[in-house]
Scaffold this motif. Structure first.
Motif, PDB file in Angstrom:
ATOM      1  N   ASN A 155       0.807  -1.226   0.000  1.00  0.00           N
ATOM      2  CA  ASN A 155       0.000   0.000   0.000  1.00  0.00           C
ATOM      3  C   ASN A 155       0.836   1.269   0.000  1.00  0.00           C
ATOM      4  N   SER A 156       2.129   1.133   0.245  1.00  0.00           N
ATOM      5  CA  SER A 156       3.016   2.298   0.226  1.00  0.00           C
ATOM      6  C   SER A 156       3.567   2.446  -1.189  1.00  0.00           C
ATOM      7  N   THR A 157       2.936   3.301  -1.966  1.00  0.00           N
ATOM      8  CA  THR A 157       3.309   3.442  -3.373  1.00  0.00           C
ATOM      9  C   THR A 157       3.638   4.896  -3.696  1.00  0.00           C
ATOM     10  N   LEU A 158       4.245   5.069  -4.835  1.00  0.00           N
ATOM     11  CA  LEU A 158       4.675   6.389  -5.286  1.00  0.00           C
ATOM     12  C   LEU A 158       3.541   7.071  -6.049  1.00  0.00           C
ATOM     13  N   GLU A 159       3.356   8.349  -5.803  1.00  0.00           N
ATOM     14  CA  GLU A 159       2.340   9.100  -6.526  1.00  0.00           C
ATOM     15  C   GLU A 159       2.831   9.388  -7.947  1.00  0.00           C
ATOM     16  N   ASN A 160       1.943   9.220  -8.899  1.00  0.00           N
ATOM     17  CA  ASN A 160       2.313   9.430 -10.302  1.00  0.00           C
ATOM     18  C   ASN A 160       2.148  10.903 -10.681  1.00  0.00           C
ATOM     19  N   LEU A 161       3.277  11.603 -10.745  1.00  0.00           N
ATOM     20  CA  LEU A 161       3.293  13.008 -11.160  1.00  0.00           C
ATOM     21  C   LEU A 161       4.028  13.191 -12.481  1.00  0.00           C
ATOM     22  N   ALA A 162       4.319  12.072 -13.147  1.00  0.00           N
ATOM     23  CA  ALA A 162       5.115  12.132 -14.368  1.00  0.00           C
ATOM     24  C   ALA A 162       4.256  12.508 -15.578  1.00  0.00           C
ATOM     25  N   VAL A 163       4.940  12.834 -16.646  1.00  0.00           N
ATOM     26  CA  VAL A 163       4.261  13.105 -17.913  1.00  0.00           C
ATOM     27  C   VAL A 163       3.645  11.811 -18.428  1.00  0.00           C
ATOM     28  N   GLU A 164       2.401  11.882 -18.859  1.00  0.00           N
ATOM     29  CA  GLU A 164       1.748  10.682 -19.377  1.00  0.00           C
ATOM     30  C   GLU A 164       2.290  10.365 -20.769  1.00  0.00           C
ATOM     31  N   PRO A 165       2.657   9.096 -21.013  1.00  0.00           N
ATOM     32  CA  PRO A 165       3.207   8.746 -22.329  1.00  0.00           C
ATOM     33  C   PRO A 165       2.177   8.898 -23.438  1.00  0.00           C
ATOM     34  N   VAL A 166       2.666   9.223 -24.631  1.00  0.00           N
ATOM     35  CA  VAL A 166       1.798   9.442 -25.790  1.00  0.00           C
ATOM     36  C   VAL A 166       2.295   8.573 -26.941  1.00  0.00           C
ATOM     37  N   ILE A 167       1.379   7.847 -27.569  1.00  0.00           N
ATOM     38  CA  ILE A 167       1.702   7.041 -28.749  1.00  0.00           C
ATOM     39  C   ILE A 167       1.017   7.676 -29.950  1.00  0.00           C
ATOM     40  N   THR A 168       1.796   8.002 -30.965  1.00  0.00           N
ATOM     41  CA  THR A 168       1.239   8.683 -32.140  1.00  0.00           C
ATOM     42  C   THR A 168       1.368   7.855 -33.416  1.00  0.00           C
ATOM     43  N   ASP A 169       2.148   6.771 -33.393  1.00  0.00           N
ATOM     44  CA  ASP A 169       2.442   6.034 -34.617  1.00  0.00           C
ATOM     45  C   ASP A 169       1.534   4.811 -34.788  1.00  0.00           C
ATOM     46  N   TYR A 170       1.468   4.338 -36.058  1.00  0.00           N
ATOM     47  CA  TYR A 170       0.674   3.161 -36.414  1.00  0.00           C
ATOM     48  C   TYR A 170       1.450   2.221 -37.339  1.00  0.00           C
ATOM     49  N   ASP A 171       2.736   2.509 -37.588  1.00  0.00           N
ATOM     50  CA  ASP A 171       3.489   1.767 -38.593  1.00  0.00           C
ATOM     51  C   ASP A 171       3.780   0.331 -38.185  1.00  0.00           C
ATOM     52  N   ARG A 172       3.930   0.080 -36.885  1.00  0.00           N
ATOM     53  CA  ARG A 172       4.246  -1.272 -36.419  1.00  0.00           C
ATOM     54  C   ARG A 172       3.008  -1.936 -35.846  1.00  0.00           C
ATOM     55  N   MET A 173       3.137  -3.237 -35.575  1.00  0.00           N
ATOM     56  CA  MET A 173       1.987  -3.996 -35.095  1.00  0.00           C
ATOM     57  C   MET A 173       1.591  -3.609 -33.676  1.00  0.00           C
ATOM     58  N   VAL A 174       2.581  -3.269 -32.855  1.00  0.00           N
ATOM     59  CA  VAL A 174       2.296  -2.968 -31.459  1.00  0.00           C
ATOM     60  C   VAL A 174       3.268  -1.905 -30.966  1.00  0.00           C
ATOM     61  N   TYR A 175       2.791  -1.090 -30.019  1.00  0.00           N
ATOM     62  CA  TYR A 175       3.630  -0.068 -29.390  1.00  0.00           C
ATOM     63  C   TYR A 175       3.473  -0.168 -27.880  1.00  0.00           C
ATOM     64  N   LEU A 176       4.599  -0.016 -27.198  1.00  0.00           N
ATOM     65  CA  LEU A 176       4.629   0.008 -25.740  1.00  0.00           C
ATOM     66  C   LEU A 176       5.220   1.336 -25.303  1.00  0.00           C
ATOM     67  N   ALA A 177       4.487   2.080 -24.473  1.00  0.00           N
ATOM     68  CA  ALA A 177       4.971   3.382 -23.984  1.00  0.00           C
ATOM     69  C   ALA A 177       5.087   3.328 -22.466  1.00  0.00           C
ATOM     70  N   LEU A 178       6.213   3.811 -21.938  1.00  0.00           N
ATOM     71  CA  LEU A 178       6.496   3.759 -20.507  1.00  0.00           C
ATOM     72  C   LEU A 178       6.922   5.143 -20.028  1.00  0.00           C
ATOM     73  N   SER A 179       6.291   5.620 -18.959  1.00  0.00           N
ATOM     74  CA  SER A 179       6.636   6.938 -18.426  1.00  0.00           C
ATOM     75  C   SER A 179       7.758   6.827 -17.400  1.00  0.00           C
ATOM     76  N   GLU A 180       8.275   7.983 -16.983  1.00  0.00           N
ATOM     77  CA  GLU A 180       9.289   7.992 -15.925  1.00  0.00           C
ATOM     78  C   GLU A 180       8.745   7.357 -14.652  1.00  0.00           C
ATOM     79  N   PHE A 181       7.449   7.504 -14.423  1.00  0.00           N
ATOM     80  CA  PHE A 181       6.825   6.924 -13.228  1.00  0.00           C
ATOM     81  C   PHE A 181       6.976   5.415 -13.200  1.00  0.00           C
TER      82      PHE A 181
END
Length: 489
Positions: free
Chosen positions: A251-277
């Motif tokens: 229950n002791s977790t970090l608050e997410n204050l990071a920039v939310e990741p954005v996916i803009t491409d469609y060229d590949r089959m799948v995209y994974l986006a990870l924030s600093e959080f």
């Protein structure tokens, strides 16, 4: 008035908390594009063929004039999918569409006509098979992707039967009412079979995707969806919490204050986006679990380092007790705050601050602290994917130590800079990479891996584009999911 306000806050409190929790940014996002769906289409077609081939047809008995008949052992031998389409339905889910296809069947006949009794096999074919199925995708109560319901419409335009045997020509006129009955029953069977396949088999496969699971003996990860999947005509976007947690204090977790990741491409089959959080919560959890500390003593310390420490602190030891000059020395390194990740277009770095204590270990006595210094380090972090596991490799980029007591002592520590950096590279960095080389599983089903991945660094987040590779067939994947659930129960 105050009482009414308090009551209102009491009633609305859980609702507000729920809204705030739902509004938390995603730490991890996955996009499956229409190109990924195109690859999945072939596997889906095979699976649907198998499901329809496994339809169990009931025995048919009846009487038509002088004819009495019994139809048994109905088997679907082949489903020829001429036109198959798998596509996204905006705001709903997936569409699986079959048009102008055919089904070949065989069944056994027993026919009595006056005093003639005849048995044999009949081959039949169903033409103009059209199946339109829409799967509604949602986030369930556990935060898992799930098929909520399925709408299905199946139609067979016509059906033909070929009789063989001594009275084959005589029975030709029976084909009409026999095939009409079979066509009606087959129409009634297709959609229930596909309903069961989606709501049971596919959902069992989705159950194999981790939602909240252990990473190692110290930390776990939360991959629960924070909202329903977002479906457009080109993609399926899933927004995950993407948060690590300490197993001993979840229950002791970090608050997410990071920039939310954005996916803009469609060229590949799948995209994974990870924030600093995503990365910060992992290091925060390891920090809470007490992992970021090490004790360098005896054989772990090089002879040169030990001699340098004795030379540096010889005066302190002699003032303390000349008889302790040969007592063992040790270095205690402990990170004193959660490490912080920074992601920019140039790459990812991790800043870590630790307290380094030089300890004297007199035999039979309590350890004595000779010095305490602060160590500031900066690592380059390289992200990679193998299969469906995300791994990180750290390289030491910057190193600095200074005394916690005085600026004068900091000057005296300058000779220790290079040796301590070498110790860090030989002991602490391998320790960190040993934890991260195994990697953490990406929320994909068993039997699907990432291949041909490309990592892109943005300000505040990382986007990994890749193609998909099936290591198992869809049927095998689903059977594995059902077996996993059985083993768990």
């Amino acid at each position: 008035m105050l009482v009414m306000s308090s009551c209102l806050l009491f009633l609305l409190g859980p609702l507000v908390s729920s809204f705030m929790a739902a509004a938390q940014p995603a730490g991890c996002k996955i996009r499956i594009t229409d190109k990924g769906l195109e690859m999945l289409k072939a596997e889906t077609g095979k699976f649907v063929e198998e499901e329809i081939s496994n339809i169990s047809m009931p025995e048919m008995m009846g009487k038509e004039g002088r004819f009495q008949y019994t139809i048994t052992d109905v088997k679907i031998n082949d489903l020829n999918l001429t036109y198959v389409e798998l596509q996204f339905v905006p705001d709903v889910g997936l569409l699986f569409d079959v048009q102008d296809s055919s089904i070949s069947l065989s069944f056994h006949r027993k026919i009595l006509y006056w005093f003639f009794y005849d048995t044999g096999n009949i081959n039949a074919s169903a033409e103009g098979v059209n199946i339109n199925t829409v799967l509604n995708l949602i986030r369930d109560e556990e935060g898992r992707l799930k098929i909520n319901n399925i709408s299905c419409d199946a139609k067979i335009t016509n059906m033909k039967a070929e009789f063989s045997g001594t009275l084959g020509k005589v029975y030709d006129f029976m084909a009409g009412f026999l095939t009409s009955g079979m066509r009606f029953i087959l129409n009634q069977q297709i959609c229930p079979a596909l309903n069961h396949a989606a709501l049971v088999h596919v959902n069992s496969l989705l159950e194999t995707i981790p939602v909240r699971t252990e990473v190692d003996s110290y930390i776990g990860i939360d991959y629960s969806l924070i909202e329903d999947p977002v479906v457009t005509s080109r993609s399926l976007d899933m927004h995950f919490r993407g948060m690590f947690f300490d197993l001993s204090d979840p229950n002791s977790t970090l608050e997410n204050l990071a920039v939310e990741p954005v996916i803009t491409d469609y060229d590949r089959m799948v995209y994974l986006a990870l924030s600093e959080f995503f990365f910060d919560s992992g290091m925060f959890s390891y920090y809470k679990a007490g992992v970021f500390q090490t004790h360098i003593v005896n054989e772990k310390m090089s002879r040169d380092m030990e001699m340098l420490l004795r030379t540096t602190y010889f005066g302190v030891i002699m003032m303390l007790n000349p008889g302790l000059a040969d007592a063992p020395l040790s270095l205690q390194i402990a990170v004193n705050s959660p490490p912080k990740t920074t992601i920019k277009t140039t790459g990812a770095t991790v800043v870590m601050t630790a307290i380094v204590k030089v300890m004297l270990l007199p035999p039979g006595q309590a350890p004595f602290q000779l010095s305490s210094m602060t160590m500031e380090t900066k690592f380059n972090a390289k992200v990679s994917i193998r299969g469906k596991r995300l791994a990180i490799h750290a390289d030491l980029r910057r190193f600095k130590i200074f005394s916690n007591l005085s600026a004068l002592e900091s000057l005296a520590l300058i000779p220790l800079q290079a040796p301590l950096k070498a110790i860090l590279q030989m002991s602490v960095v391998p320790l960190i990479n040993n934890w991260t080389k195994k990697g953490v599983r990406i929320p994909l089903a068993d039997g699907i891996d990432f291949v041909e991945e490309v990592v892109e660094y943005h300000n505040g987040f990382i986007v990994i584009g890749a193609n998909l590779h099936f290591t198992k067939g869809l049927r095998e994947m689903m059977e594995g999911g059902e077996q996993e659930q059985t083993d768990t129960v």
